[in-house]
Write a protein that holds these residues in place. Sequence first.
Motif, mmCIF file in Angstrom:
data_model
loop_
_atom_site.group_PDB
_atom_site.id
_atom_site.type_symbol
_atom_site.label_atom_id
_atom_site.label_comp_id
_atom_site.label_asym_id
_atom_site.label_seq_id
_atom_site.Cartn_x
_atom_site.Cartn_y
_atom_site.Cartn_z
ATOM 1 N N THR A 172 0.824 -1.214 0.000
ATOM 2 C CA THR A 172 0.000 0.000 0.000
ATOM 3 C C THR A 172 0.855 1.260 0.000
ATOM 4 O O THR A 172 0.398 2.316 0.424
ATOM 5 N N ASP A 229 -0.326 4.949 -0.014
ATOM 6 C CA ASP A 229 -1.785 4.915 0.145
ATOM 7 C C ASP A 229 -2.128 4.580 1.604
ATOM 8 O O ASP A 229 -2.501 3.453 1.927
ATOM 9 N N THR A 259 -4.632 5.269 3.459
ATOM 10 C CA THR A 259 -6.013 4.842 3.701
ATOM 11 C C THR A 259 -6.139 3.335 3.491
ATOM 12 O O THR A 259 -6.722 2.623 4.318
ATOM 13 N N ALA A 260 -5.585 2.852 2.407
ATOM 14 C CA ALA A 260 -5.607 1.404 2.146
ATOM 15 C C ALA A 260 -4.783 0.661 3.202
ATOM 16 O O ALA A 260 -5.169 -0.425 3.635
ATOM 17 N N ARG A 300 -4.318 1.445 6.380
ATOM 18 C CA ARG A 300 -5.145 1.347 7.593
ATOM 19 C C ARG A 300 -6.229 0.283 7.449
ATOM 20 O O ARG A 300 -6.431 -0.542 8.321
ATOM 21 N N ARG A 301 -6.932 0.326 6.326
ATOM 22 C CA ARG A 301 -8.042 -0.600 6.103
ATOM 23 C C ARG A 301 -7.550 -2.051 6.097
ATOM 24 O O ARG A 301 -8.111 -2.895 6.789
ATOM 25 N N LEU A 302 -6.498 -2.340 5.357
ATOM 26 C CA LEU A 302 -5.978 -3.709 5.293
ATOM 27 C C LEU A 302 -5.425 -4.168 6.638
ATOM 28 O O LEU A 302 -5.608 -5.324 7.028
#
Length: 185
Positions: free
Chosen positions: A165, A168, A170-171, A173-175
Motif C-alpha cells: 500500500t 496509500d 487509507t488502504a 489502515r483498512r488492510l
Amino acid sequence: MAKQQIRPQRTDWQRNHERLVEVASVLVARDGAQVSLEKIAREAGVGSATLHRHFPSRRALLEEVFQGIVERLRRRSRELAGGDPRTGLVTWLEELTVCAANTRGLAAWLAAGAGNDPPKGETCHVVMREATAVLVERALSVAAVRPGLSPEDLLILAEAVSLVTEDDPTAARRLLHLALDGVRP
C-alpha cells in the motif's frame, strides 16, 4: 598515561556527511531503498569514494536515513505502553504501518533487517522489534490478543501491508484492521 582527546570532525567532513544523508533521504523517498549509491554521491556533489568513507555499506547509509523516523516511532511506542494494552498495540501497529506506507523504502528496509545479523548497535529493525515486543507482551498479559502471537508476526504483517500500500495510507489502515481482526482471542 594522558587521556587522548577526541577531535571533532572537520567542517567539510561534517558538511559532506549531512549532505549525503539529506540527498539519500530525498532519493530513497523518491526511488526506494535500492537507489544507486553512485547517484547519491553525484547528487550530493561528492565522489563515490567520499560516500564510502562516510558509509562503508548501503546498510550503514540507510540506517542513518531512517534513524529519525525510527526514533520517533520508538518514542510513540513508549507513550502507548502506558495506556490500554489492546488499544496501545493496535494504535502502534496502525501508526507504524501508515508511516512505513508513507515513507518509501522503510517497509522494505525493516523487512530486510529481519533476517540479517545486525551490525553493532541498534538497527532500525531491532528498535522496531523491541518496541513491538513491549506492546505485544502487555496485550498478551491481559489476554487482549491471541496466545502465541509474536512481535515478529505483527512486524511482518505491518511490513507486508506497508509494502503493498505504498503511498496509500487509507488502504494501509483498512488492510491492517482487516488483518488485525484475526488476532483477537
